[in-house]
Design a protein around this motif. Structure first.
Motif, short mmCIF file in Angstrom:
data_model
loop_
_atom_site.label_atom_id
_atom_site.label_comp_id
_atom_site.label_asym_id
_atom_site.label_seq_id
_atom_site.Cartn_x
_atom_site.Cartn_y
_atom_site.Cartn_z
N THR A 167 -4.04 15.13 -10.70
CA THR A 167 -3.08 15.54 -9.69
C THR A 167 -1.88 16.14 -10.43
O THR A 167 -1.05 15.40 -10.96
N TYR A 168 -1.84 17.44 -10.52
CA TYR A 168 -0.82 18.15 -11.31
C TYR A 168 -0.88 17.65 -12.75
O TYR A 168 -1.89 17.81 -13.42
N ILE A 248 -19.09 7.37 5.17
CA ILE A 248 -18.56 6.24 5.94
C ILE A 248 -17.16 6.59 6.44
O ILE A 248 -16.47 7.43 5.88
N ASN A 249 -16.74 5.94 7.53
CA ASN A 249 -15.42 6.24 8.11
C ASN A 249 -14.34 6.25 7.04
O ASN A 249 -14.25 5.34 6.22
N ASP A 250 -13.53 7.30 7.08
CA ASP A 250 -12.54 7.56 6.02
C ASP A 250 -11.27 8.12 6.63
O ASP A 250 -10.99 9.32 6.52
N PRO A 251 -10.48 7.31 7.33
CA PRO A 251 -9.24 7.81 7.93
C PRO A 251 -8.28 8.34 6.88
O PRO A 251 -8.04 7.70 5.85
N SER A 252 -7.74 9.55 7.13
CA SER A 252 -6.85 10.18 6.17
C SER A 252 -5.88 11.09 6.90
O SER A 252 -6.00 11.32 8.11
N TYR A 253 -4.94 11.61 6.15
CA TYR A 253 -3.96 12.53 6.73
C TYR A 253 -4.65 13.76 7.31
O TYR A 253 -4.29 14.24 8.38
N ASN A 295 -3.68 10.40 1.56
CA ASN A 295 -2.48 11.06 2.06
C ASN A 295 -2.27 12.44 1.46
O ASN A 295 -1.24 13.08 1.71
N ALA A 296 -3.21 12.92 0.66
CA ALA A 296 -3.06 14.21 -0.01
C ALA A 296 -3.20 15.36 0.99
O ALA A 296 -3.89 15.26 2.00
N THR A 297 -2.55 16.48 0.66
CA THR A 297 -2.60 17.68 1.48
C THR A 297 -2.98 18.86 0.60
O THR A 297 -3.21 18.73 -0.59
#
Length: 511
Positions: A167-168, A248-253, A295-297
Motif C-alpha cells: 500500500t504505497y 464468502i460474504n465480505d462486507p466492505s466500503y 476500507n480501501a478505495t
C-alpha cells in the motif's frame, strides 16, 4: 528518450535506460550477472487559465524508479528503488515519497521454486488472486511474504503463498493466504495421450484474507475465503477456457458493507485458422470486490482481478471513455472476428487486406433488496440471474488495414460507443449530474515510407458525441428544454520518423 512539449499546460521529459553487464570481459565475473533499468518521467506544470488547470505550488513533479537484479545459477535477488516527490498529476497522491518497496530473493531448481520478500502471482484468470504492476498506471499490489511452487510430477503444479500487499510505501492491514493447484491431464498421462491433439487442463484455487474487526457498530467477518475452479481445453485452432469463483460474504466500503456472498463466471472460446479467427467471451460478476483492507478505495489493496473484456483501443478518441469492470455486479461479453482478405483477390489487391469486427456490451444485474438482517448487519439483496439491468457500456467497431504499395498503407476505424458515466466512472446512480455518453468515432491513419527506415504518418480522429442529461440544471448549455447536449472533438497528428532512432510528433485537439 522523448522530449514532449504541450501548448500551455506542461513540459514533460521521459527518459529510460536499460543495462546488462553480461559478456563484458573487463567487469569481474561476479558482477556480470547484474542487470536492471532506470526510468524517470518528469513534468514542469504551468497554470492554464483557458481550461482552469492549476497545478498548485509544486509545479515540478516526477515519477522515477530503478531496478537492480542479480542472477547466478539457480539463485536470483534484486530490489527496486522508487521516488515521487511529488508524483505526476493524475496519479494517486499516496505515492508521495521515496524508498525501496520491492526487494526479493529467489531460488529455483528443477521441481522447486521458493521466493522470499516481494513477488507477483496470479491464480487462473485472476478471480481469486492477481498480484501485478503497471508502471504506466502506477499500479502495484505486490505481495510481501513467501511463495513456494512445487512440480512433483510432470503435469502437476502446486503454489502456496502468504503475505501482505503493498500500500504505497507501507503494507495493507490484512494478511493474504493462498493455494493453487493445476493438473495438465495430457502431460500427466502422456503415455495414454501421446498422439492426442487435445490438451485438457484442470485447476483450482483458494485464497483467504484475515483482517481484524475493529468496527464498533458492525459484526464483520475477520476471515474471508474466495475459491475457484477452472477448465481449459485446446485442440488445434480451438480453445475453450472457463472459470467459476465463489466468495464468502465480505462486507466492505466498495459494496456498501453488504453481507451477500459473491459469485463470478468467465467463459471464453476461440477458433483460429489461416486468415480467419473468431473469439467469443462472456462474464458475470456479482459482489466480487476482494481487498486486503475492507476500507480501501480506488485501486488500493485489490487481491483479485476482473478483466474488462473490451477491445483495448490504441487511438485516443476511441479510448477516451473506456469501460471498467464493475465488481459490485455486471453481465456481458465481447465478440470479435478477424479476416485476412487474400492477396490477388478483387478486394485484397496485391498486398491483401485485414478486417477486424469487434463488439462488446455490458449491463448491470437485476437485483432486489431484501431488507436488514439485524442491527449489526447492513442491507442484503438477491439477484435474478435470468435477467439484466440497465446498460452500462457498448462498443461496436470495425477496423480495416490496407497496404496499397510498398510505401503507402492506411488504417480506417469506426466505432459506436455508449457509456453510463454515473456507474462506470463515478460509482453512483445519480445520472442527473453525470450524463450518459453516446458517440460515433472515426479514424483515418496514413503512413508513407519515403525511404528505408524513414516515414511520415498522418492521423485524423473525429469524436461526435451526445451527452444525455436527465436534469436540465446540470446541462452546460443551461437550456431547461434540452436534455441532450451535443459535442465533438477533432484530433490531428503528424509523426515524422527521419531515422529508426528518432521521431517527432506534432499534434493538437479541438473540442
Amino acid at each position: 528518450m522523448i522530449l514532449k512539449f504541450t501548448k500551455t499546460l506542461s513540459v514533460t521529459f521521459f527518459a529510460s535506460v536499460l543495462f546488462n553487464t553480461t559478456g563484458f570481459a573487463q567487469i569481474p565475473q561476479v558482477l556480470q550477472a547484474v542487470n536492471g533499468n532506470f526510468q524517470i518521467d518528469a513534468a514542469n506544470y504551468q497554470k492554464d487559465t483557458a481550461i482552469k488547470a492549476d497545478p498548485g505550488t509544486q509545479v515540478f513533479r516526477y515519477n522515477a524508479f530503478g531496478n537492480i537484479n542479480y542472477t547466478i545459477g539457480d539463485f536470483s535477488a534484486g530490489f527496486r528503488y522508487e521516488s515521487y516527490n511529488p508524483p505526476l498529476i493524475g496519479f494517486l497522491p499516496g505515492y508521495n515519497g521515496s524508498g525501496i518497496p520491492y526487494r526479493y530473493a529467489r531460488y529455483k531448481h528443477k521441481d522447486i521454486d521458493i521466493t522470499v520478500g516481494n513477488f507477483y502471482e496470479q491464480f487462473g484468470s485472476g478471480l481469486t488472486l492477481r498480484s501485478y504492476e503497471d508502471r504506466g498506471l502506477l499500479y502495484d499490489n505486490a505481495l510481501d511474504g513467501i511463495r513456494v511452487i512445487l512440480s512433483p510430477k510432470n503435469g502437476i503444479r502446486f503454489k502456496g503463498l502468504v503475505g501482505k500487499q503493498r500500500t504505497y510505501f507501507s503494507l495493507s492491514p490484512g494478511v493474504v493466504r493462498g493455494f493453487d493447484a493445476e493438473v495438465n491431464v495430457t502431460e500427466l498421462f502422456d503415455s495414454i495421450f501421446k498422439n492426442s491433439k487435445t490438451k485438457v487442463i484442470f485447476g483450482g484455487s483458494f485464497v483467504s484474507k484475515y483482517q481484524v474487526d475493529n468496527e464498533p457498530t458492525l459484526v464483520l467477518p475477520e476471515n474471508v475465503g474466495n475459491m475457484a475452479g477452472r477448465l481449459t481445453i485446446i485442440r488445434g485452432g480451438f480453445n475453450f477456457n472457463t472459470e467459476y469463483a465463489y466468495k464468502i460474504n465480505d462486507p466492505s466500503y466498495q459494496n456498501h458493507f453488504s453481507y451477500k456472498s459473491g459469485r463470478a463466471l468467465i467463459a471464453t472460446t476461440s477458433y483460429a485458422t489461416k486468415g480467419f479467427s473468431v473469439l467469443l467471451t462472456g462474464k458475470m460478476i456479482d459482489n466480487m470486490s476482494f481487498r486486503s483492507d475492507r476500507n480501501a478505495t480506488n485501486t488500493i489493496d485489490m487481491i483479485n482481478y476482473q478483466p474488462s473484456l473490451t477491445k483495448p483501443h490504441t487511438y485516443m478518441m476511441a479510448a477516451y471513455y473506456p469501460y471498467a469492470s464493475q465488481a459490485n455486479g455486471e453481465v456481458g461479453g465481447m465478440g470479435e472476428i478477424q479476416y485476412k482478405v487474400k492477396k490477388g483477390s478483387w478486394l485484397g489487391g496485391k498486398y491483401g487486406m485485414d478486417i477486424a469486427l469487434n463488439g462488446s456490451v455490458f449491463y448491470g444485474l437485476d437485483t432486489v433488496g431484501t431488507g436488514i438482517a439485524d442491527s449489526a448487519r447492513h442491507l442484503n439483496y438477491t439477484t435474478n440471474y435470468g435477467n439484466v439491468g440497465n446498460e452500462y457500456f457498448h462498443d461496436i467497431n470495425i477496423e480495416i488495414n490496407k497496404k496499397f504499395s510498398k510505401k503507402l498503407k492506411m488504417t480506417f476505424m469506426y466505432a459506436n460507443q455508449f457509456l453510463n458515466q454515473s456507474v462506470v466512472q463515478f460509482n453512483t446512480l445519480d445520472k442527473e449530474e453525470h450524463p450518459d455518453v453516446r458517440s460515433n468515432i472515426g479514424v483515418i491513419d496514413i503512413t508513407y515510407r519515403y525511404k528505408t527506415g524513414s516515414a511520415i504518418r498522418f492521423e485524423t480522429q473525429g469524436f461526435f458525441g451526445k451527452y444525455e442529461y436527465k436534469n436540465a440544471q446540470f446541462d452546460p448549455k443551461g437550456d431547461k428544454n434540452i436534455t441532450n447536449n451535443t459535442g465533438s472533438w477533432i484530433t490531428e497528428l503528424i509523426e515524422w520518423t527521419p531515422t529508426t532512432n528518432w521521431f517527432l510528433i506534432v499534434a493538437d485537439q479541438y473540442n
